[in-house]
Motif scaffolding. Structure first.
Motif, short mmCIF file in Angstrom:
data_model
loop_
_atom_site.label_atom_id
_atom_site.label_comp_id
_atom_site.label_asym_id
_atom_site.label_seq_id
_atom_site.Cartn_x
_atom_site.Cartn_y
_atom_site.Cartn_z
N UNK A 118 0.83 -1.21 0.00
CA UNK A 118 0.00 0.00 0.00
C UNK A 118 0.86 1.26 0.00
N UNK A 119 2.18 1.12 0.15
CA UNK A 119 3.08 2.28 0.12
C UNK A 119 4.45 1.81 -0.30
N UNK A 120 5.33 2.79 -0.68
CA UNK A 120 6.67 2.42 -1.06
C UNK A 120 7.27 3.41 -2.03
N UNK A 121 8.49 3.13 -2.45
CA UNK A 121 9.21 4.02 -3.36
C UNK A 121 8.79 3.83 -4.80
N UNK A 122 8.07 2.74 -5.09
CA UNK A 122 7.67 2.44 -6.46
C UNK A 122 6.16 2.24 -6.50
N UNK A 123 5.40 3.31 -6.75
CA UNK A 123 3.93 3.21 -6.78
C UNK A 123 3.42 2.19 -7.79
N UNK A 124 4.22 1.91 -8.83
CA UNK A 124 3.74 0.97 -9.84
C UNK A 124 3.55 -0.44 -9.26
N UNK A 125 4.15 -0.69 -8.06
CA UNK A 125 4.00 -2.01 -7.44
C UNK A 125 2.84 -2.06 -6.45
N UNK A 126 2.14 -0.90 -6.25
CA UNK A 126 1.04 -0.89 -5.29
C UNK A 126 0.00 -1.95 -5.68
N UNK A 127 -0.59 -2.51 -4.65
CA UNK A 127 -1.63 -3.56 -4.76
C UNK A 127 -1.05 -4.92 -5.15
N UNK A 128 0.29 -5.01 -5.35
CA UNK A 128 0.89 -6.33 -5.47
C UNK A 128 0.75 -7.05 -4.12
N UNK A 129 0.57 -8.35 -4.15
CA UNK A 129 0.45 -9.13 -2.90
C UNK A 129 1.48 -10.26 -2.93
#
Length: 634
Positions: A118-129
């Motif tokens: 839900x957060x991080x330096x790379x928004x393109x990875x958001x919602x990865x599980x």
């Protein structure tokens, strides 16, 4: 008859020619073999150095990987602490990227309690599980165990297939998971140092030698000083895996169009080899062979002339006479006298031989003196089948109990002496090697034979043997009855049951004396002991030659029946024991006769090898028999 001078000259010339030819071939063979050995040695040393470098690089690589794993995990812990201390940074990608730069990491991903980014330096990875690919699945166990701190091996990431090393752990408050990704640059640099072509370049001191690393399974060249050959199959350069694996000391092959000598050794999953062309390998062999051959011819000619001249100056008759007398002395005739005075050398030789013979005669006296200083009677004898005399030290007659006349008779006839020893050897002691009984004494015989010469030693071991027999008696036999005790029985059965087929039809019988307590209470323990001795005597005399009896302790006995030709004969013996069961008497110390009864249980061995199980089975049957007898139905 030809003159001896011509015979010697002819044979010396013939021998010289043969030797020159032989040594020429030998020199060539030796040089080629030595060249191969040196090439193998050089290759082995270099390959060992390469192996050491590989081991060192592997250790360094493992250490770098471990350091990188710890750094990655430490960074994740530090970032988790910073975020927990200031949760607002989760709402700012820029803030998280500044933290990533500060902590020198490439990626930061924040997972919620369901395993979703839900957060991080790379928004393109958001919602990865953790279900978004095999790499992410590695961290899924953290959802059920918040104490886990996981560090993944270096693998391509899910989105970009970029080599990364990821670590992950829960925040201290257990509200989110911090995952850190780092690019393993240092690990990749350490890995590059393990490339075989790079390592080969460090060891190529001789430009004429080439190095190859070949995969054991596929035959692919995975490294080489000849970079053009890398990734080719060995067949492309003239080699094959079967030849490489079977010729560990080296072999010849046509490599890249050149006749070459190849040496390969297995290191891990590869064959590491050194290849040198024959032109380079043998360039000095021809020149060295010519020089050595010239020297050999000169030496042979000089020696031929010198030896021939020397032999022609002396008469060989005296040598023949001396040899003949020496043969007689060597055969045992020490009375032979050598006295050749035809020259100073022969005179000195005769004197030396006489002194040597005298020393041989003195050896017997010296040995007797030395042996007399020991606490044991030791005698030494020697004889030769070609001579009638037997030489022995003074203790031999004492040990063998010989009269002076008998000792003189045996010393003059080696055959009679051999027959005497053969009679002695007919009374061996089974528990001691090379020990024999002579009347009331025990004698050990050790002999060394060489052709017809026999050298022997006699040792009186009576005292030691008697002590050992006494120890065995106390260890393996029951003091009250004289039968085997439990230890002695088990030693006997253990040796027997190694080859149960040799005992044919056999059985183990467990026996329990009746009314021992009544005997002790009525007649005292002396009466009870006499009662047990009477039963022991009954069992010891039962079926002589087919039984072994033992007392296990108290009123328990064992009878081992063995070596019956048929089961019918064994059954008759058991019936005879049953007859004695209720029809025997025991005479006590006061002469009183009392009934002697016992219960017994029997089981056939029938090729069983576990005598402990048979004893247990017989014991159970004995108790059944005792209950049956007490019930009054026996």
């Amino acid at each position: 008859m030809k003159p001896l001078k011509k015979i010697i000259s002819r044979y010396m010339n013939l021998v010289t020619l043969v030797l020159v030819c032989f040594f020429t071939i030998f020199i060539i063979y030796f040089q080629v073999a030595d060249t191969h050995r040196q090439a193998y040695k050089d290759a082995t040393v270099t390959i060992q150095q390469i192996e050491q470098v590989l081991e060192q690089n592997n250790a360094e690589l493992a250490e770098t990987r471990e350091e990188y794993r710890q750094t990655c995990l430490f960074s994740a812990e530090a970032i988790a602490y910073l975020i927990q201390d200031n949760p607002s940074v989760l709402d700012s990608v820029d803030e998280l990227r500044r933290i990533a730069v500060f902590m020198e990491v490439d990626e930061i991903h924040i997972f919620d309690e369901t395993g979703r980014i839900f957060a991080g330096t790379h928004p393109e990875y958001y919602d990865f599980t953790f279900d978004s690919g095999e790499q992410m699945m590695f961290f899924k166990p953290m959802l059920t165990d918040k104490s886990l701190k996981l560090v993944q091996d270096i693998l391509p990431n899910v989105a970009e297939a970029k080599l990364m090393q990821y670590s992950a752990l829960w925040s201290a408050d257990g509200k989110f998971i911090v995952q850190v990704g780092m690019s393993p640059d240092n690990v990749m640099k350490a890995t590059k140092k393990n490339e075989l072509s790079y390592i080969f370049s460090l060891f190529r001191v001789n430009p004429e030698a080439s190095y190859y690393a070949i995969d054991k399974t596929s035959g692919e060249i995975v490294g080489s000083t000849d970079l053009d050959c890398v990734h080719k199959n060995v067949a492309a350069i003239g080699l094959n895996l079967e030849e490489i694996s079977s010729h560990t000391k080296g072999f010849h092959a046509l490599v890249n169009g050149q006749d070459s000598f190849c040496i390969f050794q297995a290191i891990d999953s590869n064959y590491i080899g050194r290849i040198v062309s024959n032109r380079v390998l043998y360039e000095w062999v021809v020149l060295n062979t010519l020089v050595l051959l010239l020297c050999l011819v000169i030496i042979a000619l000089v020696l031929t002339r010198a030896v021939t001249g020397y032999m022609n100056r002396y008469v060989l008759g005296d040598i023949y006479r001396i040899n003949k007398k020496l043969h007689a002395i060597a055969a045992g005739n020490l009375d032979e006298v050598i006295d050749i005075q035809s020259s100073v050398e022969f005179s000195e030789l005769s004197s030396d031989i006489t002194r040597m013979k005298q020393r041989l005669l003195d050896e017997s006296r010296k040995m007797s003196y030395v042996l007399s200083k020991t606490n044991m009677y030791i005698g030494v004898y020697e004889y030769n089948g070609q001579m009638p005399q037997v030489r022995f030290t003074e203790y031999v007659p004492k040990i063998l109990g010989l009269t002076p006349e008998k000792a003189k008779q045996l010393s003059g006839d080696c055959r009679m002496f051999q027959e005497f020893l053969s009679q002695l050897r007919s009374h061996p002691i089974s528990s001691e090697a090379n020990v024999y009984k002579l009347e009331e004494r025990y004698i050990k015989i050790e002999e060394i034979s060489e052709d017809t010469n026999v050298f022997g030693v006699l040792i009186d071991v009576t005292e030691d043997t008697l002590k050992r027999l006494q120890i065995e008696q106390e260890r393996d036999y029951d003091l009250l009855t004289g039968l085997y005790n439990r230890r002695g029985l088990e030693r006997f059965l253990a040796s027997c049951f190694l080859k149960p087929e040799e005992f044919r039809e056999s059985a183990i019988v467990m026996i329990d004396a009746d009314n021992l307590k009544v005997m002790n209470d009525t007649y005292g323990h002396e009466g009870g002991d006499a009662y047990l001795r009477q039963l022991a005597g009954l069992l010891e005399e039962f079926e002589p030659g087919h039984s072994i009896a033992a007392r296990l302790g108290g009123d328990e006995f064992v009878l081992f029946l063995y070596q019956y030709q048929t089961k019918e004969a064994l059954y008759h013996a058991i019936l005879a024991l049953e007859e004695l069961q209720n029809n025997s008497k025991a005479r006590l110390n006061n002469g009183l006769l009392v009934p002697l009864g016992f219960s017994f249980g029997c089981c056939l061995t029938e090729d069983h090898t576990d005598y402990q199980a048979l004893l247990k089975e017989a014991d159970e049957k004995m108790y059944e028999n005792k209950k049956f007898r007490k019930s009054g139905r026996a």
